[in-house]
Write an enzyme that holds these catalytic residues in place. Structure first.
Site, PDB file in Angstrom:
ATOM      1  N   GLU A  61      -5.590 -10.741  -1.783  1.00  0.00           N
ATOM      2  CA  GLU A  61      -6.517 -10.593  -0.642  1.00  0.00           C
ATOM      3  C   GLU A  61      -7.967 -10.481  -1.121  1.00  0.00           C
ATOM      4  OE1 GLU A  61      -5.272  -7.374   1.936  1.00  0.00           O
ATOM      5  OE2 GLU A  61      -3.155  -7.828   1.651  1.00  0.00           O
TER       6      GLU A  61
ATOM      7  N   GLU B 248       0.806  -1.225   0.000  1.00  0.00           N
ATOM      8  CA  GLU B 248       0.000   0.000   0.000  1.00  0.00           C
ATOM      9  C   GLU B 248       0.844   1.283   0.000  1.00  0.00           C
ATOM     10  OE1 GLU B 248      -2.776  -0.622   3.227  1.00  0.00           O
ATOM     11  OE2 GLU B 248      -3.444  -2.515   2.393  1.00  0.00           O
TER      12      GLU B 248
END
Ligand code: 9MR
Length: 367
Positions: free
Chosen positions: A266, A161
């Site tokens: 994910e 991220e």
């Protein structure tokens, strides 16, 4: 009178709740086997599985999955709670389980602004450390962790991220203290610690075009400066309308066109109203309201069908691009353990994973 109306409403609600289908004979072989020609099918391990108390989930993992990620226990704050004190006790258990069951093991995560080693950005006076100090600390963390799991972890989420949705760098402490080359350095240190292990640059909302372009540009830059980056990680925390089929297809194709292999790291799907827009930003929070929890008492046939068809739409895209996708990991074994139930609003009912809470498989996987 009020009571009669209430009873009638309850009866109607119960009557319209639908039951998940029984697992078909075809499913006896397990998902990993079913999709072995396409990609690995992964999931995550959390505390109840590590401790062996969630037997239902453990059985599901053994039967259906051939890749495993530690949901939380390899994160910085867990493995190095104090400077120089490493704790691999939980991570070791996950890795042992993966090895015993012949699974592809993913390390999650070396560098992330969330759940980092708490002390890493500040000195003993609470002031931010210098660039050199943070680089040294980051190097020591990455080196120690990667070396500890050397030969037992197949791939690492090296940096997680690092980008905003508009393609700019996230202003994390790593970015602010070191600068944008914190990513370069992290990949360098990980590779030096284990030259065999595969390395992933992982993010959410990768289907946002500017973010996607930034990730592709960064991977190209890293590669052209001689660094190893094996995969882009697409988290794929999806809602019922984002990313659209078209956005998914465009994104998967962009990576193919740029020779960047993918891991879907994910995957999950939330089907309940979401007040925050499309994000997996971990700091987002909202208060509980009934209107945000529509399936609290039951899931009706129509909604069940919609959820399955949305799952299918996304999964079909993965299948049709499977030549460029190494692994599809679902972020939760059954719906019961999903982070979605408590984020961004605590205590809701949702259906984000491949298995309902009672262990029955989502219908779209039975076709
Ligand atoms: O599923 C994880 C949840 O249990 C943790 O509370 C949360 C806090 O950091 O992290 C969740 O996992 C995140 C993952 O590590 C990185 N991408 C987003 C995931 C969902 O928030």
């Amino acid at each position: 009178m009020k009571r009669i109306v209430l009873c009638a409403a309850l009866m109607m609600a119960l009557y319209s709740c639908s039951e998940p289908k029984k697992n078909s004979v075809q499913q006896e072989e397990g998902l990993a086997k079913k999709y072995e020609q396409n990609f690995k099918i992964g999931t995550i391990f959390a505390q109840p599985q590590i401790e062996g108390v969630d037997k239902l989930s453990i059985d599901i993992v053994k039967k259906h999955f051939n890749a495993l990620t530690a949901e939380n226990c390899m994160k910085g704050e867990v493995v190095q709670p104090e400077q120089g004190r490493f704790d691999f006790s939980l991570g070791d258990k996950v890795v042992d389980f993966a090895r015993q069951n012949n699974m592809y093991m993913v390390g999650h995560v070396l560098v992330w602004h969330s759940q980092p080693p708490k002390w890493i950005f500040t000195d003993s006076q609470g002031n931010r450390v210098s660039r050199d100090t943070l680089i040294e600390r980051m190097k020591n963390h990455i080196t120690t962790v990667v070396k500890h799991f050397k030969g037992k972890v197949d791939a690492w989420d090296v940096v997680n991220e690092a980008f905003e949705d508009d393609g700019s760098y996230r202003k994390s402490p790593y970015f602010e203290i070191i600068g944008e080359d914190f990513i370069n350095l992290a990949f360098k240190f990980a590779h030096e610690a284990d030259p065999e292990v595969k390395l992933i640059l992982n993010d959410y909302n990768v289907c946002k075009p500017q973010k996607c372009d930034a990730i592709i540009a960064k991977i190209k830059e890293l590669r052209s400066s001689g660094l190893q980056v094996d995969y882009a990680g697409m988290q794929m925390h999806c809602t019922m309308d984002f990313p659209s089929k078209n956005e998914i297809e465009t994104t998967l194709k962009k990576f193919e066109d740029n020779n960047i292999k993918l891991q879907i790291t994910e995957f999950d799907l939330t089907s309940i109203p979401f007040p925050m827009g499309n994000t997996a930003e971990i700091s987002a929070r909202a208060d509980y309201q009934e209107k945000y929890d529509p399936y609290k008492n039951c899931l009706d046939d129509d909604s069940r069908a919609k959820i399955n068809s949305r799952f299918k739409e996304i999964f079909d895209s993965f299948l049709s691009h499977s030549q460029n996708i190494e692994r599809v990991t679902v972020w939760g074994i059954t719906d019961k353990g999903s982070w979605r139930l408590d984020w961004p609003i605590p205590g809701r009912t949702d259906f984000p994973t491949f298995f309902y809470s009672d262990g029955k498989m989502k219908e779209f996987l039975m076709e």
